[in-house]
Write a protein that holds these residues in place. Structure first.
Motif, PDB file in Angstrom:
ATOM      1  N   LEU A   1      16.386 -35.652 -44.289  1.00  0.00           N
ATOM      2  CA  LEU A   1      17.404 -34.611 -44.120  1.00  0.00           C
ATOM      3  C   LEU A   1      18.158 -34.784 -42.797  1.00  0.00           C
ATOM      4  O   LEU A   1      19.358 -34.511 -42.727  1.00  0.00           O
ATOM      5  N   ASP A   2      17.471 -35.277 -41.763  1.00  0.00           N
ATOM      6  CA  ASP A   2      18.150 -35.546 -40.486  1.00  0.00           C
ATOM      7  C   ASP A   2      19.290 -36.538 -40.692  1.00  0.00           C
ATOM      8  O   ASP A   2      20.379 -36.384 -40.138  1.00  0.00           O
ATOM      9  N   ARG A   3      18.999 -37.579 -41.475  1.00  0.00           N
ATOM     10  CA  ARG A   3      20.039 -38.591 -41.726  1.00  0.00           C
ATOM     11  C   ARG A   3      21.172 -38.004 -42.557  1.00  0.00           C
ATOM     12  O   ARG A   3      22.342 -38.270 -42.305  1.00  0.00           O
ATOM     13  N   VAL A   4      20.793 -37.223 -43.587  1.00  0.00           N
ATOM     14  CA  VAL A   4      21.814 -36.614 -44.451  1.00  0.00           C
ATOM     15  C   VAL A   4      22.697 -35.676 -43.629  1.00  0.00           C
ATOM     16  O   VAL A   4      23.921 -35.686 -43.741  1.00  0.00           O
ATOM     17  N   ARG A   5      22.047 -34.895 -42.766  1.00  0.00           N
ATOM     18  CA  ARG A   5      22.775 -33.905 -41.962  1.00  0.00           C
ATOM     19  C   ARG A   5      23.876 -34.556 -41.136  1.00  0.00           C
ATOM     20  O   ARG A   5      25.011 -34.080 -41.102  1.00  0.00           O
TER      21      ARG A   5
ATOM     22  N   VAL B   1      25.787 -41.380 -50.187  1.00  0.00           N
ATOM     23  CA  VAL B   1      26.340 -42.736 -50.261  1.00  0.00           C
ATOM     24  C   VAL B   1      26.119 -43.463 -48.932  1.00  0.00           C
ATOM     25  O   VAL B   1      25.673 -44.610 -48.881  1.00  0.00           O
ATOM     26  N   ARG B   2      26.373 -42.749 -47.833  1.00  0.00           N
ATOM     27  CA  ARG B   2      26.287 -43.412 -46.521  1.00  0.00           C
ATOM     28  C   ARG B   2      24.848 -43.615 -46.057  1.00  0.00           C
ATOM     29  O   ARG B   2      24.524 -44.625 -45.438  1.00  0.00           O
TER      30      ARG B   2
ATOM     31  N   GLY C   1      20.993 -50.953 -46.617  1.00  0.00           N
ATOM     32  CA  GLY C   1      21.948 -52.005 -46.261  1.00  0.00           C
ATOM     33  C   GLY C   1      22.934 -52.305 -47.369  1.00  0.00           C
ATOM     34  O   GLY C   1      23.627 -53.314 -47.336  1.00  0.00           O
ATOM     35  N   ARG C   2      22.998 -51.464 -48.401  1.00  0.00           N
ATOM     36  CA  ARG C   2      23.991 -51.649 -49.454  1.00  0.00           C
ATOM     37  C   ARG C   2      24.407 -50.300 -50.010  1.00  0.00           C
ATOM     38  O   ARG C   2      23.641 -49.339 -49.970  1.00  0.00           O
ATOM     39  N   TYR C   3      25.623 -50.266 -50.524  1.00  0.00           N
ATOM     40  CA  TYR C   3      26.110 -49.031 -51.110  1.00  0.00           C
ATOM     41  C   TYR C   3      25.456 -48.788 -52.466  1.00  0.00           C
ATOM     42  O   TYR C   3      25.108 -49.734 -53.163  1.00  0.00           O
TER      43      TYR C   3
ATOM     44  N   SER D   1      34.789 -49.971 -51.171  1.00  0.00           N
ATOM     45  CA  SER D   1      33.749 -50.923 -51.554  1.00  0.00           C
ATOM     46  C   SER D   1      32.510 -50.298 -52.190  1.00  0.00           C
ATOM     47  O   SER D   1      31.427 -50.862 -52.156  1.00  0.00           O
ATOM     48  N   VAL D   2      32.658 -49.096 -52.745  1.00  0.00           N
ATOM     49  CA  VAL D   2      31.548 -48.487 -53.470  1.00  0.00           C
ATOM     50  C   VAL D   2      31.833 -48.627 -54.960  1.00  0.00           C
ATOM     51  O   VAL D   2      32.844 -48.113 -55.449  1.00  0.00           O
ATOM     52  N   GLN D   3      30.967 -49.311 -55.668  1.00  0.00           N
ATOM     53  CA  GLN D   3      31.175 -49.418 -57.125  1.00  0.00           C
ATOM     54  C   GLN D   3      31.019 -48.032 -57.745  1.00  0.00           C
ATOM     55  O   GLN D   3      30.033 -47.342 -57.488  1.00  0.00           O
TER      56      GLN D   3
END
Ligand SMILES: Nc1ncnc2c1ncn2[C@@H]1O[C@H](COP(=O)(O)OP(=O)(O)O)[C@@H](O)[C@H]1O
Ligand SMILES: [Mg+2]
Length: 362
Positions: free
Chosen positions: A197-201, A296-297, A304-306, A333-335
């Motif tokens: 959640l820290d990363r998502v935030r 996505v991010r 290391g990939r979308y 660049s996101v399929q």
């Protein structure tokens, strides 16, 4: 070339007798009127990439009416390799194969992870806490095998502990042994959740700022055992055990476990106010959109990939600026596979760069 979906095949899957799709490495738009099977194809893609579907179907629901078995297969290519994922449903059972070899759902996750955004998600902010916990856990499960193991081990433990609590005569020794073990799993799950959640935030704040630049979004994890940040795993486990002891009588009466990650909340705020109670519908949808953009991010950061972005029938539900925001990530660049009943929702730039596939009899 990064790992991508190059082919989808389904046989006797949901409404399809047979269907084959060669998606674009960029954006594919599946267009067709209602009930032609667009969501069924998205579901197949989600099953083959995430190992599960947002509809949480019983296996036999996936088999076309009148058929005995269903099959869905995806070819994933890139980084110098080819991975074939196959799902078979027969005799009420699902099974996965990876390059011809039988694997558990865990064996298909993470090769090309997927992020799905569908109308069900639009009111994620105001639905029950379970929906938000599942959104986080379903995401974490694709990124990290340990996370996936913790989610299923913890759910199993809660079920078994609840069964024990419902027994007419309580075996206290057994319950205490359970408390210890469920607390350890619960504490580990708490830490995994909060780290994710820290990363998502962080990414959500950035994404939200592009949608609503003058508002500040907050995301808080409210655990039944109090603050998770800064606490060691042992400390969290101790707090869980204490809570079990303190609430034993109530748990006995109600026949269920009342403390732990399965009762926690994820709260979104806008300018410090609870988005669930005070946010407009538009703001609540922006929160969800920012969450998806963050998924996505974060996938890119961790793996290391979308991911493969699956946008099922959401364009008609979003206004023009939110549509631009979501197609903005699709472009980079996101399929992306997006479904719609109406191509009018897409800009000329998006349509020019996209592969448009008509489904049904249009
Ligand atoms: N197992 C199944 N066998 C046959 N038809 C199915 C099955 N599961 C779903 N369907 C049919 O698929 C259609 C819905 O497809 P869906 O992908 O939701 O359409 P849409 O294009 O609107 O997204 C419905 O007509 C439904 O009855
Ligand atoms: Mg649909």
């Amino acid at each position: 070339m990064a790992m991508q979906l190059t082919h989808l095949t389904v046989r006797d899957f949901r409404s399809f007798e047979a269907y084959d799709l060669d998606p674009s490495p960029a954006t594919t738009i599946l267009v067709g009127r209602n009930a032609v099977g667009k969501t069924n194809l998205v579901e197949a893609l989600q099953l083959l990439t995430a190992g599960q579907s947002f509809r949480r179907p019983a296996p036999r629901d996936l088999v076309r009416e009148g058929a005995r078995a269903a099959m869905a297969a995806a070819r994933l290519e890139g980084e110098g390799r080819v991975v074939d994922i196959r799902l078979d449903v027969t005799g009420g059972k699902r099974s996965f194969k990876r390059n011809g070899k039988g694997v558990a759902a865990a064996g298909v996750r993470g090769i090309v992870p997927s992020v799905l955004f569908c109308p069900d998600h639009l009111d994620m902010v105001k639905r029950s806490a379970r929906v938000r916990r599942e959104a986080l856990d379903d995401f974490g499960m694709q990124l990290n095998e340990q996370y996936a193991k913790l989610v299923s081990a913890y759910a199993r433990s809660v079920e078994q502990r609840n069964a024990l609590l419902k027994e007419p005569v309580l075996d206290t020794g057994l319950l205490e042994a359970w408390d210890e073990s469920i607390a350890l799993t619960g504490a580990a799950l708490l830490q995994h959740r909060c780290a994710l959640l820290d990363r998502v935030r962080a990414h959500m704040a950035e994404a939200y700022a592009t949608i609503a630049p003058h508002e500040e979004i907050g995301v808080a994890y409210e655990a039944t055992v109090g603050p998770v940040e800064g606490a060691s795993r042992e400390e969290l486990a101790d707090r869980l055990v204490e809570a079990f002891r303190a609430r034993r009588e109530e748990e006995r009466r109600r026949g269920m476990t009342l403390t732990g990650p399965h009762r926690d909340e994820i709260v979104f705020t806008i300018d410090g106010r609870d988005a669930r109670a005070f946010g407009s519908q538009g703001q609540q949808r922006s929160v969800v959109l920012a969450w998806k953009m963050a998924e996505v991010r974060v996938t890119r950061d961790i793996l290391g990939r979308y991911p493969l972005l699956l946008l099922d029938d959401v364009m008609s539900e979003l206004d023009a600026s939110r549509r631009d925001a979501i197609m903005g990530i699709a472009e980079r660049s996101v399929q992306t596979v997006v479904t719609t009943t109406n191509l009018g929702y897409f800009s000329h730039e998006v349509l020019d760069g996209a592969k448009v596939v008509r489904i049904g009899d249009e």
